[in-house]
Scaffold this motif. Structure first.
Motif, short mmCIF file in Angstrom:
data_model
loop_
_atom_site.label_atom_id
_atom_site.label_comp_id
_atom_site.label_asym_id
_atom_site.label_seq_id
_atom_site.Cartn_x
_atom_site.Cartn_y
_atom_site.Cartn_z
N THR A 1 -9.98 3.37 -2.80
CA THR A 1 -9.50 4.19 -1.69
C THR A 1 -9.71 5.68 -1.96
O THR A 1 -10.05 6.45 -1.06
CB THR A 1 -7.99 3.92 -1.46
N CYS B 1 -3.05 7.80 -13.05
CA CYS B 1 -2.21 6.71 -12.58
C CYS B 1 -1.34 6.21 -13.71
O CYS B 1 -1.40 6.71 -14.83
CB CYS B 1 -3.05 5.60 -11.96
N GLY C 1 -9.75 -1.58 -1.77
CA GLY C 1 -9.61 -0.13 -1.76
C GLY C 1 -10.75 0.55 -1.03
O GLY C 1 -10.53 1.53 -0.30
N GLU D 1 -5.98 1.79 -6.85
CA GLU D 1 -6.20 2.83 -5.85
C GLU D 1 -7.59 3.47 -5.93
O GLU D 1 -7.95 4.31 -5.11
CB GLU D 1 -5.13 3.92 -6.03
N SER E 1 -0.62 2.46 -9.28
CA SER E 1 -1.48 1.78 -10.26
C SER E 1 -0.85 1.79 -11.65
O SER E 1 -1.51 2.03 -12.66
CB SER E 1 -2.86 2.45 -10.31
N PHE F 1 0.82 -1.22 0.00
CA PHE F 1 0.00 0.00 0.00
C PHE F 1 0.85 1.26 0.00
O PHE F 1 0.44 2.30 0.52
CB PHE F 1 -0.96 0.01 1.19
N ARG G 1 -1.56 4.35 -0.25
CA ARG G 1 -2.50 3.98 -1.32
C ARG G 1 -3.27 5.19 -1.89
O ARG G 1 -4.16 5.73 -1.26
CB ARG G 1 -3.48 2.93 -0.82
N GLY G 2 -2.89 5.58 -3.08
CA GLY G 2 -3.49 6.73 -3.76
C GLY G 2 -2.54 7.90 -3.87
O GLY G 2 -2.57 8.64 -4.85
N TYR H 1 3.87 0.71 -7.94
CA TYR H 1 3.25 1.76 -7.14
C TYR H 1 2.40 2.56 -8.11
O TYR H 1 2.52 2.45 -9.33
CB TYR H 1 4.31 2.68 -6.50
#
Length: 825
Positions: free
Chosen positions: A753, A474, A689, A750, A556, A262, A376-377, A554
């Motif tokens: 989330t 992403c 997510g 991601e 996405s 994450f 994450r994101g 990382y």
């Protein structure tokens, strides 16, 4: 299983395949870093500062050295010449203030948990016992823990730097020519429109990966071999070589099975550098595995922002300007990409909307807390939260349905490709289709009617409906844009496809999975492309000796960048095979067609399967002149643009106005992630997510006391949700193929989330909006909700708005803006 000339495998892309790697992972045949045991291996334990800020007066190691099983005890000074340094790979401005981050501190500690000494022993238990015998004499210093207070420079996290401000970065639509003047739009709205000003808090979060971080180092071979529970074996290899004086050719980094990340395993960590330094010094294999408590206290954290947002609009709800002012807490040090993570939001705060004027201002700040980096994101959840909360506020001001306000302002499907006010070009999308499907699955109109009925009868349990319509960028790319932003790496990805003599296939990828299902998805892509059975494709990854080139996992990027590299390598295999097939079939290469794993001559029934071509290539008995006996091919893909998945998420929350309890009633979402390779993988990513985003809204948050000690230092105090805490989600997809890769895919890792946090908070606020409540700081615990209700009952609406978030004092740039202005080019 191999293919014969009369067989054609079933179509794989779009098939709901169970993950082929799971059989190994769930039957105990996996191999995590901590499972690795080498002959003569020693174990490390870290002596960590109990203080968030202090100078080190002295360290006494004699008692620890005499303890049973102890081989060595070292301080930072003992290994100063070999321990390397934790790198900052994204200095976002030329004048960014970046403290030196030594793996083992020598004179000064800047957060509680920082390493001050290392014990090496014959067993892990003996090493940890001896840690208690190391006597460190500290001079405790004042701490600064709040980023807003840090900007006053009254207490310095690093006194030698003279300031807590790390950098100021700005994107201004008027300056870069992508939009109008935001201040003019705000002034016009102040007198002739709607002006909304809100302050939001993105709390600090702890990545809750399943497997704690671990590293094993073997210095006894010709190469130094490092096993690490990392997302980024290639980046780790580069960082070790760049900072520890080890030739990169003498380094092998292996990421074996990795139990989740994450973003929390994106780092190059102090523990990795310290273990390498000690293994080299002692000439013996060394291992360090952190405890769960160490993961909480010293691993990097996520989020931690204050947001001041100003939206200008016409009286009927058309946005005319949007201004973002962030204060981002970096913690005590600037992590590998941590300084740039808040800046990623610069291109996403405008969301899916046609905003005429926009400005993004970000001040990054140093405090006496652990470092902050990608979670994450990475910057996009913070941005989506800000814009989607403001869209609900705009709907409230206009007195319109939140979905109607969004539709009034969003980009229509026929307008793609669309260049946004922040300078990004969205290649494809259909917000109308995703929203219509989400409304249908959610029964939006029916729940709105129920909400009205509850309000009419003054039900103590009110119903709130939250909306989040999001997009994200992403597939971190392209390399030229990253270079323009001073990012320390590229956005490309590499792959190799190897046809073996028996017709089976090996695929080597620079992507390094940690639970996403890459082995299954990539196998499906290659099976379709080459026309071979799914079972005959092997995916190799995570070892720099096997996959020497890569940019890792990382953001996405795995499918949209790594998957496209795999496709291009497979296509090169086909082109090589065509030449050999033409020779064997006594035809022109121009007359050779390839479909379903078979090369045929146009207009005839003559043909050969790809397995037959592989066998003929292996023997080399009958190849065209000048053709080498190999079908293997490599490809490196550098995308021309990011990819832009989107979706509509709808959440219904029941809020008990007497107790403050907020309970999820229903959640439906429709995501557009482009062409879907495997629906099961997509659904799994969305579900995971969603839970992480919902957890930020309702449960999670790192809390420190006034001395800088983490008081939520275990899962007893830090509420990580389980399946029992959530409900069954209703999920679906629409498909707007991406135009930036041949598969038409977009990222999905991601999405849940990013979208779910504002959907949940919007729902809670929606339930309480008639009381004059405009915000509840996350996590929206029953106590916070109850206090907001109690406060609303005794204060005016204006007072409630004013007190909804902590006071915000944005830093002002004190340098030439041209030196710190950034934007996608």
């Amino acid at each position: 299983m191999t293919i014969t000339e009369n067989q054609a495998p079933a179509h794989e892309i779009g098939r709901a395949r169970r993950r082929k790697e799971d059989a190994r992972l769930i039957t105990g045949r996996s191999r995590y870093t901590d499972s690795i045991t080498l002959p003569g291996m020693l174990h490390l334990a870290m002596v960590r500062s109990p203080f968030a800020h202090a100078t080190i007066r002295s360290i006494s190691t004699e008692a620890a050295k005499a303890a049973p099983g102890v081989v060595s005890v070292v301080t930072g000074a003992d290994i100063a010449d070999i321990q390397g340094v934790n790198i900052n790979a994204w200095p976002i401005t030329t004048d960014q203030v970046t403290p030196t981050h030594l793996p083992v501190a020598i004179e000064h500690v800047a957060f509680a948990g920082e390493i001050v000494a290392v014990v090496v022993a014959r067993s892990e238990a003996e090493a940890r016992d001896a840690v208690e015998l190391v006597d460190v004499d500290y001079d405790e210093l004042p701490v600064v823990l709040d980023a807003r207070e840090a900007l006053k420079d009254e207490v310095l996290a690093h006194p030698d730097l003279g300031t807590n401000k790390s950098a100021f970065w700005q994107l201004d639509s008027a300056a870069q020519g992508s939009g109008g003047d935001v201040d003019e739009a705000i002034e016009k709205a102040r007198t002739d429109g709607i002006l909304i000003e809100r302050e939001y808090r993105q709390q600090r979060l702890v990545p809750g990966f399943m497997e704690p971080r671990s590293v094993v180092v073997d210095p006894t071979g010709d190469q130094l071999t490092v096993w690490s529970a990392t997302q980024v074996p290639h980046i780790l290899r580069f960082a070790i070589a760049a900072t520890m004086g080890i030739p990169e050719s003498k380094l092998r980094v292996i990421a074996p099975d990795v139990g989740g990340g994450f973003g929390g395993k994106l780092q190059t960590t102090p523990e990795e550098f310290a273990t390498i330094a000690l293994a080299r010094r002692l000439g013996k294999p060394c291992k360090f595995t952190e405890t769960r408590s160490e993961a909480f206290v010293t691993g990097h954290h996520g989020r931690d922002q204050y947001q001041k947002l100003t939206m200008a609009a016409t009286t009927d709800g058309m946005i005319t300007g949007f201004k973002v002012e962030l204060i981002a807490d970096l913690g005590a040090y600037v992590a590998i990409v941590g300084g740039g993570v808040p800046v990623l939001g610069a291109w996403m705060f405008n969301g899916i909307y046609k905003i005429p004027a926009y400005q993004f201002n970000c001040t990054t700040v140093l405090t006496n807390k652990p470092w902050v980096d990608a979670y994450r994101g990475a910057g996009r959840p913070e941005a989506a939260f800000g814009i989607e909360r403001m869209m609900d506020e705009l709907a409230g001001e206009v007195g319109a349905d939140p979905l109607e306000i969004r539709e009034k302002n969003w980009i229509k499907h026929e307008e793609f490709p669309f260049t946004t006010v922040s300078g990004m070009t969205y290649d494809s999308g259909n917000y109308e289709a995703a929203t219509a499907r989400a409304k249908e699955l959610f029964d939006y109109d029916g729940l709105r009617r129920e909400q009205a009925e509850r309000r009419e009868r003054n039900d103590p349990v009110q119903l709130g409906i939250g909306v989040s319509t999001f997009t994200e960028m992403c597939g971190l790319a392209p390399s030229r844009i990253l270079g323009s932003l001073n990012y320390g790496a590229g956005g490309w990805e590499h792959a190799s496809v190897r046809m073996l003599a028996t017709g089976t296939v090996e695929v080597v990828t620079g992507i390094s999975p940690h639970g996403q299902g890459h082995v299954t998805g990539f196998s499906q892509i290659v099976a379709d492309r080459l026309g071979v059975p799914f079972e005959d494709v092997e995916i190799l990854h995570g070892d720099t000796a096997i996959a020497p080139k890569g940019m890792d996992t990382y953001g996405s990027r795995s499918l949209v960048v790594g998957g496209e590299a795999v496709v291009r390598a497979a296509d090169k295999v086909i082109e090589k095979a065509k030449v050999i097939a033409a020779h064997l079939l006594e035809a022109s290469a121009d007359d050779i067609e390839f479909s379903g794993g078979r090369f045929g001559v146009k207009g005839t029934d003559k043909g050969l399967g790809i397995a037959e071509i592989a066998a003929a290539t292996f023997t080399g008995h009958n190849l065209p002149d000048g053709i080498e006996p190999s079908l293997d091919a490599d490809a490196t893909f550098d995308p021309v643009n990011f990819s832009f998945p989107h979706g509509t998420h709808l959440c219904a929350m029941e809020v008990d106005t007497e107790t403050g309890a907020a309970t999820m009633r229903k959640y439906a979402c429709v995501d557009d992630v482009g062409v879907i390779i495997n629906p099961l993988l997509v659904e799994g990513q969305v579900h995971g997510g969603l839970v992480q985003g919902i957890a930020q809204a309702l449960w999670e948050g790192a809390v420190y006391d006034e001395n800088g000690t983490l008081v939520t230092g275990s899962f007893v105090d830090y509420t990580l949700p389980s399946a029992a805490d959530t409900i069954s989600f209703i999920t679906d997809t629409t498909v707007s193929p991406s135009t930036t890769n041949s598969l038409g895919t977009k990222g999905v890792g991601e999405a849940g989330t990013i979208a779910s946090t504002p959907a949940v908070v919007n729902a809670i606020v929606d339930a309480l909006r008639p009381m004059g409540i405009h915000d509840i700081e996350m996590p929206c615990t029953p106590e916070r909700v109850w206090r907001a209700i109690q406060g609303a009952s005794s204060r005016s609406v204006d007072e409630t708005q004013r007190d909804a978030a902590p006071h915000f004092e944005a830093d002002q740039p004190n340098q030439d803006p041209s030196a710190t202005t950034g934007g996608a080019k």
